[in-house]
Design a protein around this motif. Structure first.
Motif, PDB file in Angstrom:
ATOM      1  N   SER A 257      38.123  27.228  34.741  1.00  0.00           N
ATOM      2  CA  SER A 257      36.681  27.442  34.865  1.00  0.00           C
ATOM      3  C   SER A 257      36.211  27.186  36.298  1.00  0.00           C
ATOM      4  O   SER A 257      36.596  26.202  36.926  1.00  0.00           O
ATOM      5  CB  SER A 257      35.944  26.497  33.909  1.00  0.00           C
ATOM      6  N   GLY A 258      35.393  28.095  36.810  1.00  0.00           N
ATOM      7  CA  GLY A 258      34.814  27.946  38.143  1.00  0.00           C
ATOM      8  C   GLY A 258      35.725  28.313  39.290  1.00  0.00           C
ATOM      9  O   GLY A 258      35.303  28.300  40.445  1.00  0.00           O
ATOM     10  N   LYS A 259      36.972  28.680  39.008  1.00  0.00           N
ATOM     11  CA  LYS A 259      37.949  28.982  40.065  1.00  0.00           C
ATOM     12  C   LYS A 259      38.220  30.475  40.161  1.00  0.00           C
ATOM     13  O   LYS A 259      37.993  31.230  39.224  1.00  0.00           O
ATOM     14  CB  LYS A 259      39.259  28.238  39.812  1.00  0.00           C
ATOM     15  N   SER A 260      38.737  30.889  41.315  1.00  0.00           N
ATOM     16  CA  SER A 260      39.127  32.284  41.510  1.00  0.00           C
ATOM     17  C   SER A 260      40.630  32.422  41.406  1.00  0.00           C
ATOM     18  O   SER A 260      41.386  31.560  41.898  1.00  0.00           O
ATOM     19  CB  SER A 260      38.672  32.787  42.883  1.00  0.00           C
ATOM     20  N   ALA A 261      41.088  33.493  40.796  1.00  0.00           N
ATOM     21  CA  ALA A 261      42.523  33.738  40.632  1.00  0.00           C
ATOM     22  C   ALA A 261      43.227  33.937  41.970  1.00  0.00           C
ATOM     23  O   ALA A 261      44.456  33.800  42.045  1.00  0.00           O
ATOM     24  CB  ALA A 261      42.753  34.957  39.737  1.00  0.00           C
ATOM     25  N   ILE A 262      42.466  34.236  43.023  1.00  0.00           N
ATOM     26  CA  ILE A 262      43.124  34.481  44.315  1.00  0.00           C
ATOM     27  C   ILE A 262      43.765  33.208  44.868  1.00  0.00           C
ATOM     28  O   ILE A 262      44.605  33.272  45.759  1.00  0.00           O
ATOM     29  CB  ILE A 262      42.155  35.082  45.361  1.00  0.00           C
ATOM     30  N   PRO A 269      46.047  37.807  42.066  1.00  0.00           N
ATOM     31  CA  PRO A 269      45.901  39.259  42.179  1.00  0.00           C
ATOM     32  C   PRO A 269      46.875  39.825  43.212  1.00  0.00           C
ATOM     33  O   PRO A 269      46.865  39.423  44.375  1.00  0.00           O
ATOM     34  CB  PRO A 269      44.450  39.439  42.626  1.00  0.00           C
ATOM     35  N   GLN A 270      47.720  40.731  42.740  1.00  0.00           N
ATOM     36  CA  GLN A 270      48.743  41.287  43.628  1.00  0.00           C
ATOM     37  C   GLN A 270      49.030  42.731  43.272  1.00  0.00           C
ATOM     38  O   GLN A 270      48.806  43.186  42.155  1.00  0.00           O
ATOM     39  CB  GLN A 270      50.021  40.464  43.531  1.00  0.00           C
ATOM     40  N   LYS A 271      49.530  43.455  44.258  1.00  0.00           N
ATOM     41  CA  LYS A 271      49.908  44.847  44.055  1.00  0.00           C
ATOM     42  C   LYS A 271      51.266  44.905  43.362  1.00  0.00           C
ATOM     43  O   LYS A 271      51.917  43.880  43.143  1.00  0.00           O
ATOM     44  CB  LYS A 271      49.962  45.565  45.402  1.00  0.00           C
ATOM     45  N   ALA A 272      51.712  46.098  43.035  1.00  0.00           N
ATOM     46  CA  ALA A 272      52.974  46.264  42.307  1.00  0.00           C
ATOM     47  C   ALA A 272      54.167  45.680  43.058  1.00  0.00           C
ATOM     48  O   ALA A 272      55.125  45.198  42.446  1.00  0.00           O
ATOM     49  CB  ALA A 272      53.211  47.751  42.027  1.00  0.00           C
ATOM     50  N   ASP A 273      54.100  45.670  44.403  1.00  0.00           N
ATOM     51  CA  ASP A 273      55.210  45.138  45.190  1.00  0.00           C
ATOM     52  C   ASP A 273      55.075  43.644  45.468  1.00  0.00           C
ATOM     53  O   ASP A 273      55.861  43.067  46.226  1.00  0.00           O
ATOM     54  CB  ASP A 273      55.346  45.907  46.517  1.00  0.00           C
ATOM     55  N   GLY A 274      54.063  43.013  44.863  1.00  0.00           N
ATOM     56  CA  GLY A 274      53.875  41.576  45.032  1.00  0.00           C
ATOM     57  C   GLY A 274      52.960  41.195  46.186  1.00  0.00           C
ATOM     58  O   GLY A 274      52.663  40.012  46.380  1.00  0.00           O
ATOM     59  N   THR A 275      52.496  42.183  46.946  1.00  0.00           N
ATOM     60  CA  THR A 275      51.586  41.901  48.058  1.00  0.00           C
ATOM     61  C   THR A 275      50.242  41.421  47.523  1.00  0.00           C
ATOM     62  O   THR A 275      49.663  42.066  46.638  1.00  0.00           O
ATOM     63  CB  THR A 275      51.354  43.174  48.906  1.00  0.00           C
ATOM     64  N   VAL A 277      46.440  40.933  46.798  1.00  0.00           N
ATOM     65  CA  VAL A 277      45.268  41.793  46.922  1.00  0.00           C
ATOM     66  C   VAL A 277      44.244  41.111  47.829  1.00  0.00           C
ATOM     67  O   VAL A 277      43.963  39.922  47.667  1.00  0.00           O
ATOM     68  CB  VAL A 277      44.642  42.067  45.538  1.00  0.00           C
ATOM     69  N   LYS A 278      43.716  41.830  48.797  1.00  0.00           N
ATOM     70  CA  LYS A 278      42.678  41.262  49.645  1.00  0.00           C
ATOM     71  C   LYS A 278      41.372  41.225  48.859  1.00  0.00           C
ATOM     72  O   LYS A 278      40.908  42.248  48.351  1.00  0.00           O
ATOM     73  CB  LYS A 278      42.505  42.103  50.920  1.00  0.00           C
ATOM     74  N   ALA A 279      40.805  40.035  48.746  1.00  0.00           N
ATOM     75  CA  ALA A 279      39.604  39.895  47.932  1.00  0.00           C
ATOM     76  C   ALA A 279      38.697  38.806  48.483  1.00  0.00           C
ATOM     77  O   ALA A 279      39.146  37.881  49.166  1.00  0.00           O
ATOM     78  CB  ALA A 279      39.987  39.564  46.488  1.00  0.00           C
ATOM     79  N   HIS A 280      37.408  38.929  48.186  1.00  0.00           N
ATOM     80  CA  HIS A 280      36.411  37.912  48.513  1.00  0.00           C
ATOM     81  C   HIS A 280      36.663  36.693  47.641  1.00  0.00           C
ATOM     82  O   HIS A 280      37.200  36.815  46.529  1.00  0.00           O
ATOM     83  CB  HIS A 280      35.023  38.499  48.241  1.00  0.00           C
ATOM     84  N   HIS A 281      36.273  35.518  48.105  1.00  0.00           N
ATOM     85  CA  HIS A 281      36.549  34.293  47.339  1.00  0.00           C
ATOM     86  C   HIS A 281      35.819  34.245  46.003  1.00  0.00           C
ATOM     87  O   HIS A 281      36.160  33.443  45.133  1.00  0.00           O
ATOM     88  CB  HIS A 281      36.204  33.049  48.170  1.00  0.00           C
ATOM     89  N   ASN A 282      34.826  35.113  45.799  1.00  0.00           N
ATOM     90  CA  ASN A 282      34.129  35.162  44.508  1.00  0.00           C
ATOM     91  C   ASN A 282      34.635  36.272  43.596  1.00  0.00           C
ATOM     92  O   ASN A 282      34.122  36.449  42.489  1.00  0.00           O
ATOM     93  CB  ASN A 282      32.621  35.311  44.719  1.00  0.00           C
ATOM     94  N   SER A 305      35.208  42.002  40.008  1.00  0.00           N
ATOM     95  CA  SER A 305      33.892  41.968  40.651  1.00  0.00           C
ATOM     96  C   SER A 305      33.466  40.530  40.924  1.00  0.00           C
ATOM     97  O   SER A 305      34.221  39.586  40.723  1.00  0.00           O
ATOM     98  CB  SER A 305      32.871  42.684  39.771  1.00  0.00           C
ATOM     99  N   LEU A 306      32.216  40.359  41.378  1.00  0.00           N
ATOM    100  CA  LEU A 306      31.740  39.054  41.815  1.00  0.00           C
ATOM    101  C   LEU A 306      31.453  38.104  40.657  1.00  0.00           C
ATOM    102  O   LEU A 306      30.536  38.340  39.873  1.00  0.00           O
ATOM    103  CB  LEU A 306      30.471  39.218  42.652  1.00  0.00           C
ATOM    104  N   ALA A 307      32.230  37.018  40.550  1.00  0.00           N
ATOM    105  CA  ALA A 307      31.991  35.905  39.621  1.00  0.00           C
ATOM    106  C   ALA A 307      31.404  36.356  38.289  1.00  0.00           C
ATOM    107  O   ALA A 307      30.257  36.062  37.967  1.00  0.00           O
ATOM    108  CB  ALA A 307      31.080  34.875  40.278  1.00  0.00           C
ATOM    109  N   CYS A 308      32.199  37.074  37.510  1.00  0.00           N
ATOM    110  CA  CYS A 308      31.676  37.599  36.243  1.00  0.00           C
ATOM    111  C   CYS A 308      32.587  37.300  35.052  1.00  0.00           C
ATOM    112  O   CYS A 308      32.365  37.827  33.963  1.00  0.00           O
ATOM    113  CB  CYS A 308      31.447  39.099  36.359  1.00  0.00           C
ATOM    114  N   VAL A 309      33.611  36.469  35.241  1.00  0.00           N
ATOM    115  CA  VAL A 309      34.559  36.182  34.166  1.00  0.00           C
ATOM    116  C   VAL A 309      34.106  34.950  33.381  1.00  0.00           C
ATOM    117  O   VAL A 309      33.625  33.963  33.949  1.00  0.00           O
ATOM    118  CB  VAL A 309      35.984  35.973  34.726  1.00  0.00           C
TER     119      VAL A 309
END
Length: 381
Positions: A257-262, A269-275, A277-282, A305-309
Motif C-alpha cells: 500500500s502506498g508504494k510504486s512497483a518501480i 515494471p519491465q520490458k520483455a527483455d528485462g529492461t 520501464v521508464k516511469a514517473h514515481h507515481n 497511470s498516476l496513483a490509481c491502484v
C-alpha cells in the motif's frame, strides 16, 4: 424563495449537478459538445434540455443564450476542459482548449445571471490566453470582463478533501455574485473532517482482477475469483473486477500500500527483455489507506497511470511469500464513492467502462459542489 434556475456549460455527464435538485437548484439547460456525454447526461437528467453542440459555433451559442433568457436562468455553472492546463497533460502554451473560457464569458455577459460558478484546475491561475491581440492571464481576463458587474470570492483554491469528499483533488473556483444582489457574499464554507480511503472503501469486498488471458488463466492465478466477484456484485452491479494483463498484476501483487512497483527489487515494471520501464514515481503506484484518494484522472482504469491502484492488504501465499491483495485499479463503484456521487446515481447501462472512467476523471466531485452551493443558498433563504 423559489429554486435557482441553472445553465450548465461544458456539462460533461453532469457529475457536478448530482445533488443540485435536492438542495434547490434546477439545472434546466445544459451544453456539451461530445455526443456520448450529452446522451449520458440526458439519460441521467431527463428534465434538463441538453444542447449537444459546439459552444464556439455562433449559432449554437446564440441558441443557448436565447433559451436561457427565455427560461429566466439566474445561475450558470461553467467547467471548461482542463487538459490544456492539467499537471497530467502536455500544457502547451496557448492551448486552444484554454480559449474556451472566453465563450463561457460571452454567454454569461449576455445572460447576466445572478450567480456564477466557474471551475478549473489550479494551473488556470497562471495560464495565459490570447484575447484579441493581447496575451493575458485567465484570471485577469475573467475579472476584466466580468468585474464591473460581479463580486468575486477572495480565496479561489479549494481541496475536495476538505468538504466530505474522500479524494484530494485541488481546484480553482471563481464564485460570482451580481453586484445588484444585496447582502450576499459567496465564499467557501468551513472545512470538514477528512475522510480516508479506508473509511470510504475499506469495508467493501476484495476483488481479484480479470486477466486478459481469459478465465482459465484468471482462475489459475486467483482460485477465489468467482467467489469474490459474486460478493462484489452483491454490493453493487458496479463493483466488478477490472481487467488487466498478468504481468502488471504480478508486479502489483508484490507492491505494498502506498508504494510504486518501480521500486520493487524483482517484480518491477519491465520490458520483455528485462529492461526496466521508464516511469514517473507515481506510476504503478498503490493508493494509501490512511489518507483520501489521490486525484482521479482520465486514465484511472490503467495500472500504469498516476496513483490509481487499490491499496490492497498483505497476505501470505501458499509458499509463505508476502503478497498484496486487490492488484487492480478501483472498481466503478469505488470511483462513485471517491467522486462523492450518490451510490444510486443512474449510470446508463449502455455506457462503456472506458467512457465512465474518463468522465469521472474529468468531473468535479459532487459533494464539493453541493457544499459550496449550500453556502450560497443559506444566505438566499
Amino acid at each position: 424563495m423559489s429554486n435557482l434556475r441553472g445553465l450548465s456549460l461544458f456539462a460533461n455527464v453532469g457529475i457536478a449537478e448530482a445533488y443540485m435538485k435536492d438542495i434547490g437548484v434546477d439545472i434546466i439547460l445544459a451544453n456539451e459538445i461530445d455526443k456520448d456525454r450529452a446522451h449520458f447526461y440526458q439519460d441521467v437528467y431527463k428534465g434538463t434540455h441538453m444542447v449537444c453542440g459546439d459552444i464556439t459555433d455562433d449559432e449554437v451559442r446564440e441558441g443557448i443564450v436565447n433559451e436561457a433568457i427565455q427560461k429566466n436562468v439566474d445561475f450558470v455553472i461553467a467547467t471548461p476542459p482542463c487538459q490544456g492546463m492539467s499537471e497530467a497533460g502536455l500544457r502547451l502554451e496557448l492551448d486552444p482548449r484554454n480559449q474556451l473560457i472566453s465563450y463561457a464569458i460571452d454567454v454569461i455577459k449576455r445572460i447576466k445571471p445572478k450567480f456564477v460558478f466557474m471551475e478549473n484546475v489550479p494551473k488556470q491561475l497562471t495560464t495565459k490566453i490570447k484575447c484579441e491581440n493581447e496575451i493575458v492571464l485567465i484570471p485577469e481576463y475573467i475579472k476584466r470582463e466580468l468585474g464591473e458587474n460581479y463580486k468575486f470570492n477572495k480565496e479561489t483554491l479549494v481541496m475536495a478533501k476538505d468538504y466530505g469528499v474522500p479524494q484530494l483533488r485541488e481546484r480553482n473556483i471563481f464564485l460570482l455574485v451580481r453586484k445588484d444582489i444585496q447582502g450576499v457574499t459567496w465564499e467557501f464554507p468551513e472545512k470538514q473532517r477528512e475522510i480516508t480511503l479506508r473509511e470510504a472503501i475499506g469495508g467493501l469486498p476484495s476483488l481479484d482482477p480479470y486477466l486478459r488471458d481469459g478465465i482459465k488463466k484468471t482462475l489459475e492465478k486467483f482460485p477465489d475469483f468467482e467467489k469474490k466477484k459474486a460478493a462484489g456484485l452483491a454490493v453493487s452491479k458496479w463493483h466488478y473486477p477490472p481487467t488487466h494483463s498478468w504481468k502488471q498484476v504480478e508486479w502489483m501483487m508484490h507492491t505494498p500500500s502506498g508504494k510504486s512497483a518501480i521500486y520493487n527489487e524483482v517484480y518491477y515494471p519491465q520490458k520483455a527483455d528485462g529492461t526496466p520501464v521508464k516511469a514517473h514515481h507515481n506510476h504503478y503506484r498503490r493508493l494509501k489507506w490512511d489518507m483520501p484518494c489521490r486525484t482521479i484522472t482520465q486514465n484511472n482504469g490503467v495500472i500504469s497511470s498516476l496513483a490509481c491502484v487499490h491499496p490492497g492488504n498483505a497476505y501470505q501465499s501458499d509458499t509463505g511469500e508476502t503478497l498484496y491483495s486487490d492488484p487492480r485499479v478501483l472498481s466503478i463503484y469505488e470511483l462513485l464513492i471517491v467522486m462523492s456521487l450518490p451510490l444510486d446515481w443512474p449510470i446508463p447501462e449502455w455506457a462503456s467502462d472506458t467512457l465512465i472512467r474518463k468522465v469521472f476523471g474529468e468531473g468535479i466531485p459532487s459533494k464539493l459542489v453541493r457544499e459550496i452551493m449550500l453556502a450560497l443558498l443559506a444566505q438566499l433563504k
